[in-house]
Design a protein around this motif. Structure first.
Motif, mmCIF file in Angstrom:
data_model
loop_
_atom_site.group_PDB
_atom_site.id
_atom_site.type_symbol
_atom_site.label_atom_id
_atom_site.label_comp_id
_atom_site.label_asym_id
_atom_site.label_seq_id
_atom_site.Cartn_x
_atom_site.Cartn_y
_atom_site.Cartn_z
ATOM 1 N N TYR A 40 68.453 34.164 -22.418
ATOM 2 C CA TYR A 40 67.147 34.743 -22.724
ATOM 3 C C TYR A 40 67.278 35.797 -23.825
ATOM 4 O O TYR A 40 66.558 35.766 -24.828
ATOM 5 C CB TYR A 40 66.575 35.366 -21.448
ATOM 6 C CG TYR A 40 65.115 35.749 -21.520
ATOM 7 C CD1 TYR A 40 64.316 35.435 -22.612
ATOM 8 C CD2 TYR A 40 64.520 36.441 -20.461
ATOM 9 C CE1 TYR A 40 62.979 35.781 -22.654
ATOM 10 C CE2 TYR A 40 63.182 36.798 -20.496
ATOM 11 C CZ TYR A 40 62.423 36.469 -21.599
ATOM 12 O OH TYR A 40 61.095 36.818 -21.644
ATOM 13 N N LYS A 71 62.566 33.838 -17.138
ATOM 14 C CA LYS A 71 61.528 33.000 -17.750
ATOM 15 C C LYS A 71 62.172 31.782 -18.399
ATOM 16 O O LYS A 71 63.189 31.888 -19.077
ATOM 17 C CB LYS A 71 60.765 33.807 -18.809
ATOM 18 C CG LYS A 71 59.730 34.748 -18.238
ATOM 19 C CD LYS A 71 58.920 35.398 -19.353
ATOM 20 C CE LYS A 71 57.828 36.304 -18.780
ATOM 21 N NZ LYS A 71 57.064 36.974 -19.847
ATOM 22 N N ASP A 78 58.893 43.405 -17.737
ATOM 23 C CA ASP A 78 58.472 42.288 -16.878
ATOM 24 C C ASP A 78 59.096 42.293 -15.485
ATOM 25 O O ASP A 78 58.829 41.378 -14.701
ATOM 26 C CB ASP A 78 58.815 40.957 -17.554
ATOM 27 C CG ASP A 78 57.849 40.616 -18.677
ATOM 28 O OD1 ASP A 78 56.735 41.164 -18.690
ATOM 29 O OD2 ASP A 78 58.222 39.803 -19.549
ATOM 30 N N THR A 126 50.898 33.464 -22.762
ATOM 31 C CA THR A 126 51.083 32.687 -21.530
ATOM 32 C C THR A 126 50.785 31.205 -21.788
ATOM 33 O O THR A 126 50.419 30.466 -20.880
ATOM 34 C CB THR A 126 50.152 33.199 -20.414
ATOM 35 O OG1 THR A 126 48.792 33.157 -20.871
ATOM 36 C CG2 THR A 126 50.506 34.625 -20.013
ATOM 37 N N GLY A 186 61.483 38.780 -14.823
ATOM 38 C CA GLY A 186 61.253 38.483 -16.226
ATOM 39 C C GLY A 186 62.473 37.944 -16.935
ATOM 40 O O GLY A 186 62.355 37.253 -17.956
ATOM 41 N N GLN A 195 57.764 33.615 -25.719
ATOM 42 C CA GLN A 195 56.454 34.189 -25.386
ATOM 43 C C GLN A 195 56.531 35.687 -25.099
ATOM 44 O O GLN A 195 55.520 36.390 -25.167
ATOM 45 C CB GLN A 195 55.864 33.478 -24.161
ATOM 46 C CG GLN A 195 55.369 32.080 -24.443
ATOM 47 C CD GLN A 195 54.712 31.438 -23.238
ATOM 48 O OE1 GLN A 195 53.660 30.825 -23.351
ATOM 49 N NE2 GLN A 195 55.310 31.567 -22.068
ATOM 50 N N PHE A 196 57.716 36.174 -24.784
ATOM 51 C CA PHE A 196 57.899 37.596 -24.488
ATOM 52 C C PHE A 196 57.476 38.459 -25.680
ATOM 53 O O PHE A 196 56.946 39.557 -25.499
ATOM 54 C CB PHE A 196 59.369 37.868 -24.147
ATOM 55 C CG PHE A 196 59.668 39.315 -23.851
ATOM 56 C CD1 PHE A 196 59.419 39.848 -22.590
ATOM 57 C CD2 PHE A 196 60.200 40.145 -24.823
ATOM 58 C CE1 PHE A 196 59.691 41.182 -22.313
ATOM 59 C CE2 PHE A 196 60.474 41.479 -24.560
ATOM 60 C CZ PHE A 196 60.218 41.993 -23.298
ATOM 61 N N CYS A 226 59.049 29.166 -23.687
ATOM 62 C CA CYS A 226 58.746 30.067 -22.562
ATOM 63 C C CYS A 226 59.386 31.435 -22.793
ATOM 64 O O CYS A 226 58.796 32.471 -22.478
ATOM 65 C CB CYS A 226 59.263 29.468 -21.253
ATOM 66 S SG CYS A 226 58.306 28.076 -20.623
ATOM 67 N N MET A 227 60.595 31.443 -23.331
ATOM 68 C CA MET A 227 61.307 32.686 -23.580
ATOM 69 C C MET A 227 60.679 33.483 -24.721
ATOM 70 O O MET A 227 60.491 34.700 -24.625
ATOM 71 C CB MET A 227 62.770 32.394 -23.907
ATOM 72 C CG MET A 227 63.568 31.820 -22.749
ATOM 73 S SD MET A 227 65.241 31.378 -23.259
ATOM 74 C CE MET A 227 65.979 30.971 -21.683
ATOM 75 N N SER A 242 53.083 28.415 -19.623
ATOM 76 C CA SER A 242 53.286 29.077 -18.331
ATOM 77 C C SER A 242 53.903 28.164 -17.275
ATOM 78 O O SER A 242 54.474 28.635 -16.308
ATOM 79 C CB SER A 242 51.957 29.631 -17.810
ATOM 80 O OG SER A 242 50.985 28.599 -17.737
#
Length: 300
Positions: free
Chosen positions: A23, A72, A65, A154, A69, A148-149, A145-146, A157
């Motif tokens: 991540y 993710k 998060d 979202t 978090g 998106q931080f 997905c990662m 999701s």
């Protein structure tokens, strides 16, 4: 069958354990730097400005998060790991069955060590490539997905909804963004690793010495590490292409322009001196000649 199940379980466990590491690595690869450089010491004890390492970066993610978090993108990554292990195992099994079914298989003359290495490497290449090709859509979803931080989106999701989103917006090709450099990197890394290990074991290490057998067992790991270092730019380019221009902040300006192809991405990274970005998560140096922009959380 039992061997495959045990490999899937082992792979899943390693995937969960390595998820926070991947991540952080992906966010660094994209160029996202949420924390400014700090004055620290390098491995020689000299004071230099450094970027936050793995633990400081992970601590920031937890602050934003929570501990969950850090995981993710875990679900599609677990799917990718499990499916990839099964496909890889089945392909190699087919090769073994075909070899045993050949007439006179038990009376075949022994082949040279080089021929054996070439044959095994070729089979491993096919097995890995098949696994990569089938699981790449899950890899793309994991990366998005990662990323998106960065923009707090979202959009991706859930795994199933992500499949629907990608198909609706990008079609079938969207599931294979970044596939070519990933395949090329895997193939080059495999051949470099195996051929270097063969050369070292055959010409650099003498047979008949008690410690040589143990040293030869380590040569594969050493050459694998060396090969992965050389082919890292392919990993970087593949991951950037997987998230480029997909509607997420991490795949758009100011973090990345809209690349026309993976070669365009490679060319721009090379021109900017960013071909090794994200390769190391410890003792990270501040990029030479670049300034940290707090508002954009990046260097330029």
């Amino acid at each position: 069958m039992a061997d495959t199940v045990s490999q899937v379980l082992l792979g899943s466990g390693l995937t969960v354990l390595s998820q926070p590491l991947m991540y952080v690595k992906v966010l660094v690869q994209v160029g996202y730097e949420p924390l400014p450089p700090t004055l620290g010491r390098n491995i020689f004890g000299r004071q230099v400005y450094q970027l936050p390492g793995l633990f400081a970066y992970a601590k920031h993610i937890v602050k934003v998060d929570g501990r969950a978090g850090l995981f993710k993108g875990l679900t599609p990554r677990l799917c990718s790991s499990a499916i990839g292990t099964v496909v890889h195992s089945r392909v190699l099994q087919r090769y073994q069955e075909a070899e045993q079914a050949e007439p006179g298989a038990s009376k075949k003359e022994p082949v040279s060590s080089l021929e054996q290495v070439l044959k095994e490497t070729s089979r491993e290449m096919v097995a890995r490539s098949a696994a990569t090709l089938i699981t790449h859509p899950f890899h793309v979803i994991t990366l998005r997905c990662m990323v998106q931080f960065i923009g707090r989106e979202t959009k991706y999701s859930g795994t199933l909804s992500a499949f629907a989103t990608i198909y609706r917006e990008e079609g079938i090709l969207g599931f294979f963004a970044g596939l070519i450099p990933r395949l090329l990197g895997d193939i080059l890394s495999l051949w470099l690793c195996n051929m270097l290990a063969y050369l070292i074991n055959t010409y650099a290490l003498e047979n008949g010495v008690s410690t040589m057998t143990e040293m030869k067992s380590y040569s594969q790991a050493v050459t694998g590490f060396f090969a992965s270092m050389l082919t890292y730019p392919f990993v970087l380019v593949s991951n950037l292409m997987a998230v480029n221009n997909c509607g997420l902040a991490g795949g758009l300006l100011p973090y990345a322009p809209s690349y026309s192809s993976w070669l365009d991405c490679w060319s721009q990274l090379h021109r900017e001196g960013n071909m090794s970005r994200g390769n190391s998560l410890f003792f990270r140096k501040v990029p030479a000649g670049k300034r940290y922009v707090w508002e954009e959380r990046r260097f330029r």
